[in-house]
Scaffold this active site. Structure first.
Site, PDB file in Angstrom:
ATOM      1  N   ILE A  15      13.560  38.944  57.332  1.00 29.73           N
ATOM      2  CA  ILE A  15      12.780  39.515  56.222  1.00 29.73           C
ATOM      3  C   ILE A  15      11.398  38.858  56.167  1.00 29.73           C
ATOM      4  N   ASP A  34       8.838  27.095  59.430  1.00 29.54           N
ATOM      5  CA  ASP A  34      10.199  27.512  59.790  1.00 29.54           C
ATOM      6  C   ASP A  34      10.722  26.484  60.790  1.00 29.54           C
ATOM      7  N   ASN A  35      11.973  26.073  60.650  1.00 30.42           N
ATOM      8  CA  ASN A  35      12.513  25.116  61.637  1.00 30.42           C
ATOM      9  C   ASN A  35      13.164  25.833  62.822  1.00 30.42           C
ATOM     10  N   ASP A  61      11.116  21.388  58.747  1.00 30.74           N
ATOM     11  CA  ASP A  61      12.282  21.652  57.906  1.00 30.74           C
ATOM     12  C   ASP A  61      11.861  21.594  56.440  1.00 30.74           C
ATOM     13  N   PHE A  84      11.496  32.130  51.863  1.00 33.00           N
ATOM     14  CA  PHE A  84      12.658  32.768  52.496  1.00 33.00           C
ATOM     15  C   PHE A  84      13.630  31.760  53.101  1.00 33.00           C
ATOM     16  N   SER A 128      19.209  37.210  45.750  1.00 34.44           N
ATOM     17  CA  SER A 128      20.135  38.143  46.393  1.00 34.44           C
ATOM     18  C   SER A 128      20.959  38.869  45.341  1.00 34.44           C
ATOM     19  N   ALA A 129      21.384  40.073  45.671  1.00 33.44           N
ATOM     20  CA  ALA A 129      22.276  40.825  44.787  1.00 33.44           C
ATOM     21  C   ALA A 129      23.595  40.089  44.593  1.00 33.44           C
ATOM     22  N   TYR A 156      27.126  30.403  48.676  1.00 34.47           N
ATOM     23  CA  TYR A 156      25.781  30.927  48.976  1.00 34.47           C
ATOM     24  C   TYR A 156      25.143  31.491  47.698  1.00 34.47           C
ATOM     25  N   LYS A 160      21.762  30.400  45.265  1.00 32.63           N
ATOM     26  CA  LYS A 160      20.673  31.310  44.855  1.00 32.63           C
ATOM     27  C   LYS A 160      20.476  31.236  43.333  1.00 32.63           C
ATOM     28  N   PHE A 196      19.117  43.815  47.837  1.00 28.89           N
ATOM     29  CA  PHE A 196      20.409  44.418  48.149  1.00 28.89           C
ATOM     30  C   PHE A 196      20.578  44.324  49.682  1.00 28.89           C
ATOM     31  N   ARG A 311      37.790  42.413  53.478  1.00 29.33           N
ATOM     32  CA  ARG A 311      37.277  41.063  53.761  1.00 29.33           C
ATOM     33  C   ARG A 311      37.289  40.276  52.449  1.00 29.33           C
TER      34      ARG A 311
HETATM   35  P1  NAD Z   1      16.916  34.698  58.511  1.00 26.46           P
HETATM   36  O1  NAD Z   1      17.959  33.716  58.886  1.00 26.46           O
HETATM   37  O2  NAD Z   1      16.524  35.723  59.520  1.00 26.46           O
HETATM   38  O3  NAD Z   1      15.604  33.936  58.020  1.00 26.46           O
HETATM   39  C1  NAD Z   1      15.648  32.668  57.419  1.00 26.46           C
HETATM   40  C2  NAD Z   1      14.665  31.777  58.161  1.00 26.46           C
HETATM   41  O4  NAD Z   1      14.707  30.464  57.578  1.00 26.46           O
HETATM   42  C3  NAD Z   1      15.005  31.613  59.638  1.00 26.46           C
HETATM   43  O5  NAD Z   1      13.856  31.876  60.417  1.00 26.46           O
HETATM   44  C4  NAD Z   1      15.444  30.165  59.778  1.00 26.46           C
HETATM   45  O6  NAD Z   1      15.094  29.610  61.034  1.00 26.46           O
HETATM   46  C5  NAD Z   1      14.685  29.514  58.629  1.00 26.46           C
HETATM   47  N1  NAD Z   1      15.316  28.286  58.138  1.00 26.46           N
HETATM   48  C6  NAD Z   1      16.638  28.079  57.892  1.00 26.46           C
HETATM   49  N2  NAD Z   1      16.825  26.813  57.458  1.00 26.46           N
HETATM   50  C7  NAD Z   1      15.590  26.233  57.415  1.00 26.46           C
HETATM   51  C8  NAD Z   1      15.133  24.938  57.065  1.00 26.46           C
HETATM   52  N3  NAD Z   1      15.983  23.971  56.669  1.00 26.46           N
HETATM   53  N4  NAD Z   1      13.810  24.678  57.144  1.00 26.46           N
HETATM   54  C9  NAD Z   1      12.943  25.622  57.578  1.00 26.46           C
HETATM   55  N5  NAD Z   1      13.333  26.867  57.937  1.00 26.46           N
HETATM   56  C10 NAD Z   1      14.637  27.162  57.850  1.00 26.46           C
HETATM   57  O7  NAD Z   1      17.398  35.398  57.169  1.00 26.46           O
HETATM   58  P2  NAD Z   1      16.809  36.671  56.415  1.00 26.46           P
HETATM   59  O8  NAD Z   1      17.819  37.735  56.478  1.00 26.46           O
HETATM   60  O9  NAD Z   1      15.435  36.934  56.842  1.00 26.46           O
HETATM   61  O10 NAD Z   1      16.833  36.096  54.937  1.00 26.46           O
HETATM   62  C11 NAD Z   1      15.676  35.552  54.341  1.00 26.46           C
HETATM   63  C12 NAD Z   1      15.991  35.151  52.916  1.00 26.46           C
HETATM   64  O11 NAD Z   1      16.460  36.278  52.201  1.00 26.46           O
HETATM   65  C13 NAD Z   1      17.062  34.079  52.781  1.00 26.46           C
HETATM   66  O12 NAD Z   1      16.704  33.238  51.721  1.00 26.46           O
HETATM   67  C14 NAD Z   1      18.301  34.879  52.430  1.00 26.46           C
HETATM   68  O13 NAD Z   1      19.198  34.100  51.693  1.00 26.46           O
HETATM   69  C15 NAD Z   1      17.706  35.981  51.591  1.00 26.46           C
HETATM   70  N6  NAD Z   1      18.507  37.204  51.568  1.00 26.46           N
HETATM   71  C16 NAD Z   1      18.881  37.793  52.738  1.00 26.46           C
HETATM   72  C17 NAD Z   1      19.627  38.967  52.700  1.00 26.46           C
HETATM   73  C18 NAD Z   1      20.109  39.637  53.966  1.00 26.46           C
HETATM   74  O14 NAD Z   1      21.068  40.378  53.903  1.00 26.46           O
HETATM   75  N7  NAD Z   1      19.456  39.421  55.109  1.00 26.46           N
HETATM   76  C19 NAD Z   1      19.965  39.552  51.473  1.00 26.46           C
HETATM   77  C20 NAD Z   1      19.541  38.920  50.302  1.00 26.46           C
HETATM   78  C21 NAD Z   1      18.814  37.745  50.372  1.00 26.46           C
HETATM   79  C1  WQD Z   2      28.377  45.588  54.038  1.00 32.54           C
HETATM   80  C2  WQD Z   2      29.647  46.389  53.917  1.00 32.54           C
HETATM   81  C3  WQD Z   2      31.656  45.107  54.261  1.00 32.54           C
HETATM   82  C4  WQD Z   2      31.058  44.128  58.404  1.00 32.54           C
HETATM   83  C5  WQD Z   2      26.018  40.361  52.422  1.00 32.54           C
HETATM   84  C6  WQD Z   2      25.905  39.230  51.461  1.00 32.54           C
HETATM   85  C7  WQD Z   2      24.803  39.514  50.480  1.00 32.54           C
HETATM   86  C8  WQD Z   2      23.512  39.837  51.213  1.00 32.54           C
HETATM   87  C9  WQD Z   2      23.696  40.907  52.217  1.00 32.54           C
HETATM   88  C10 WQD Z   2      22.350  37.766  51.500  1.00 32.54           C
HETATM   89  C11 WQD Z   2      30.743  45.644  53.158  1.00 32.54           C
HETATM   90  C12 WQD Z   2      31.490  46.173  55.325  1.00 32.54           C
HETATM   91  C13 WQD Z   2      30.880  44.642  57.138  1.00 32.54           C
HETATM   92  C14 WQD Z   2      32.090  44.666  59.225  1.00 32.54           C
HETATM   93  C15 WQD Z   2      32.674  46.173  57.468  1.00 32.54           C
HETATM   94  N1  WQD Z   2      23.043  38.715  51.950  1.00 32.54           N
HETATM   95  N2  WQD Z   2      31.684  45.640  56.677  1.00 32.54           N
HETATM   96  N3  WQD Z   2      32.835  45.671  58.713  1.00 32.54           N
HETATM   97  O1  WQD Z   2      28.714  41.834  52.269  1.00 32.54           O
HETATM   98  O2  WQD Z   2      27.318  43.689  51.258  1.00 32.54           O
HETATM   99  O3  WQD Z   2      26.314  41.511  51.693  1.00 32.54           O
HETATM  100  O4  WQD Z   2      24.762  40.544  53.094  1.00 32.54           O
HETATM  101  O5  WQD Z   2      21.992  37.553  50.399  1.00 32.54           O
HETATM  102  O6  WQD Z   2      24.678  38.377  49.729  1.00 32.54           O
HETATM  103  O7  WQD Z   2      27.135  39.104  50.764  1.00 32.54           O
HETATM  104  O8  WQD Z   2      26.849  42.925  53.594  1.00 32.54           O
HETATM  105  O9  WQD Z   2      26.592  43.840  55.833  1.00 32.54           O
HETATM  106  O10 WQD Z   2      28.301  42.035  55.453  1.00 32.54           O
HETATM  107  O11 WQD Z   2      28.707  44.294  54.527  1.00 32.54           O
HETATM  108  O12 WQD Z   2      33.397  47.083  57.060  1.00 32.54           O
HETATM  109  O13 WQD Z   2      32.295  44.226  60.358  1.00 32.54           O
HETATM  110  O14 WQD Z   2      30.165  46.612  55.236  1.00 32.54           O
HETATM  111  O15 WQD Z   2      32.989  45.014  53.881  1.00 32.54           O
HETATM  112  O16 WQD Z   2      31.437  46.603  52.405  1.00 32.54           O
HETATM  113  P1  WQD Z   2      27.431  42.505  52.145  1.00 32.54           P
HETATM  114  P2  WQD Z   2      27.591  43.218  54.929  1.00 32.54           P
END
Ligand code: NAD
Ligand code: WQD
Length: 366
Positions: A15, A34-35, A61, A84, A128-129, A156, A160, A196, A311
């Site tokens: 993201i 970023d680390n 870090d 992030f 996060s949601a 997790y 948040k 989400f 799950r």
């Molecule tokens: P990502 O893992 O791709 O990005 C996170 C980045 O942080 C990575 O590049 C990683 O190398 C870096 N990082 C991790 N630990 C670190 C540290 N100690 N010091 C410096 N850098 C560090 O994840 P993403 O999907 O891009 O998520 C970004 C943010 O959004 C996170 O905070 C995550 O919790 C949040 N988020 C993600 C999702 C999702 O589904 N992807 C949903 C909701 C919230």
């Molecule tokens: C989506 C749907 C699974 C894998 C997670 C975190 C949430 C946010 C986003 C960071 C669910 C189903 C999945 C598989 C499946 N991250 N599924 N087979 O669980 O909604 O959200 O990532 O903040 O906090 O909880 O995302 O992509 O894992 O799952 O059927 O192999 O797909 O059960 O219904 P989720 P997901």
């Protein structure tokens, strides 16, 4: 509004990297820390390929407060942070909880301390949601509004919630401190963005999600099935109370999500609201079977799946009510699920090894 300068923590991640694109396109100056624990420095080349600009990357870090402080010293024009950097796997967070509290919470604490020391005033935070937990436990909370009671059910999510609280308290304290000193304190602001389910890739096929190790999320797993790295998708449960028995999520295109950060930052800088939480989602729920169908259509063939038990920790429905972000930020998700699936497939086809391979030739030549 004068263009600002932004420190993006975790800016080479999924993201973060797309948000860097949005910021650069809007004229912001960007510095990344970023680390590289879950990302590749190749991302910087791809950002340069798409924008013609190369953001400065500090490999450090976020738990290293001195390193963060040094970045602010070396880049005194930074007046905003988009945060992030975090560990993000729900299952893993229960297995190594102390690592999650260290990186996500202590890392955020170090960041806020360094910001305070260098008088950096605006912070946009990746929440996060998952902070809502199972919103179906409360009547009339689907689609989920920001006032839905918080109820994280995993480590997790708890981290948040803790960081949301930390930012809220810190912004409040800094505003109060400034007021006592006879100043307005309005320059201190925070956005808590509750995402989400992020989905998709850049339409060029040059940037996308590149999870290191075994993916956890549905779409990266489906992408692995499509390129033959995985035999089939396991559908976690078909006995939910939904139209087809599978769980419902709100999948938001990564470009829309990235633009949401830009608009939240602009809002903080213009309106100076203190701390505000916004849901970033489409408001549309899709089941796991909807996703299998949509991605199969993008790929052009049916992808194999098998129904498996639910799950642990999954909930029936996480669909956003994005009305506040729509009306206050003027932000709305514009891209469809079909866009997300087509873009993800283009990225996956072009980069089966993610960022560990060179960008597609047509982009190098262009
Ligand atoms: P990502 O893992 O791709 O990005 C996170 C980045 O942080 C990575 O590049 C990683 O190398 C870096 N990082 C991790 N630990 C670190 C540290 N100690 N010091 C410096 N850098 C560090 O994840 P993403 O999907 O891009 O998520 C970004 C943010 O959004 C996170 O905070 C995550 O919790 C949040 N988020 C993600 C999702 C999702 O589904 N992807 C949903 C909701 C919230
Ligand atoms: C989506 C749907 C699974 C894998 C997670 C975190 C949430 C946010 C986003 C960071 C669910 C189903 C999945 C598989 C499946 N991250 N599924 N087979 O669980 O909604 O959200 O990532 O903040 O906090 O909880 O995302 O992509 O894992 O799952 O059927 O192999 O797909 O059960 O219904 P989720 P997901």
């Amino acid at each position: 509004m004068a263009v600002g300068s932004v420190l993006v923590t975790g800016g080479t991640g999924y993201i973060g990297s797309f948000t860097v694109l949005s910021l650069l396109d809007a004229g912001y100056k960007v510095v990344i820390v970023d680390n590289l624990a879950n990302s590749s420095p190749e991302v910087i080349n791809r950002i340069e390929l798409l924008t013609g600009q190369r953001p400065k990357l500090y490999s450090a870090d976020i738990t290293d407060e001195a390193a963060l402080s040094k970045i602010f010293t070396e880049n005194p024009d930074i007046d905003n942070v988009i945060h992030f950097a975090a560990l993000k796997a729900v299952g893993e967070s229960g297995e190594i909880p102390l690592d999650y509290w260290t990186v996500n919470v202590y890392g955020s604490l170090c960041l806020l301390k360094a910001m305070e020391k260098h008088n950096v005033t605006n912070i946009v935070f990746s929440s996060s949601a998952t902070v809502y937990g199972d919103a179906t436990r409360v009547p009339n909370m689907i689609p989920i509004p920001e006032h839905c009671p918080i109820g994280a059910t995993n480590v997790y999510g708890m981290t948040k919630v803790a960081v949301e609280d930390m930012i809220t308290a810190q912004v409040k304290a800094q505003r109060n401190k400034a007021k006592k000193a006879g100043k307005s304190g309005e320059q201190f602001n925070g956005a808590l963005l509750r995402y989400f389910n992020p989905a998709g890739a850049h339409p060029s096929g040059v940037m996308g999600e590149d999870p290191q190790g075994i993916p956890y999320n549905l779409l990266p797993l489906l992408a692995q099935v499509a390129v033959g790295k995985r035999e089939k998708l396991l559908v976690f449960g078909d006995d939910y109370k939904s139209k087809d028995g599978t769980a419902i999520r709100d999948y938001i295109h990564i470009l829309d999500l990235a633009r949401g950060h830009l608009m939240a930052l602009n809002y903080l800088r213009e309106k100076k609201p203190g701390v505000k939480a916004w849901n970033l989602g489409t408001g549309l729920g899709s089941t796991v079977f909807d996703m299998v169908k949509a991605f199969s259509t993008a790929v052009g063939r049916d992808l194999p799946y098998e129904v498996a038990p639910r799950r642990d920790g999954d909930v029936l429905n996480l669909t956003a009510n994005p009305a506040a972000a729509n009306s206050e930020l003027g932000w709305k998700a514009e891209r469809t699920l079909e866009d997300a699936c087509e873009d993800l497939w283009r990225w996956t086809k072009n980069n089966p090894e993610g960022y560990r391979q060179q960008p597609p030739q047509e982009f190098v030549d262009a």
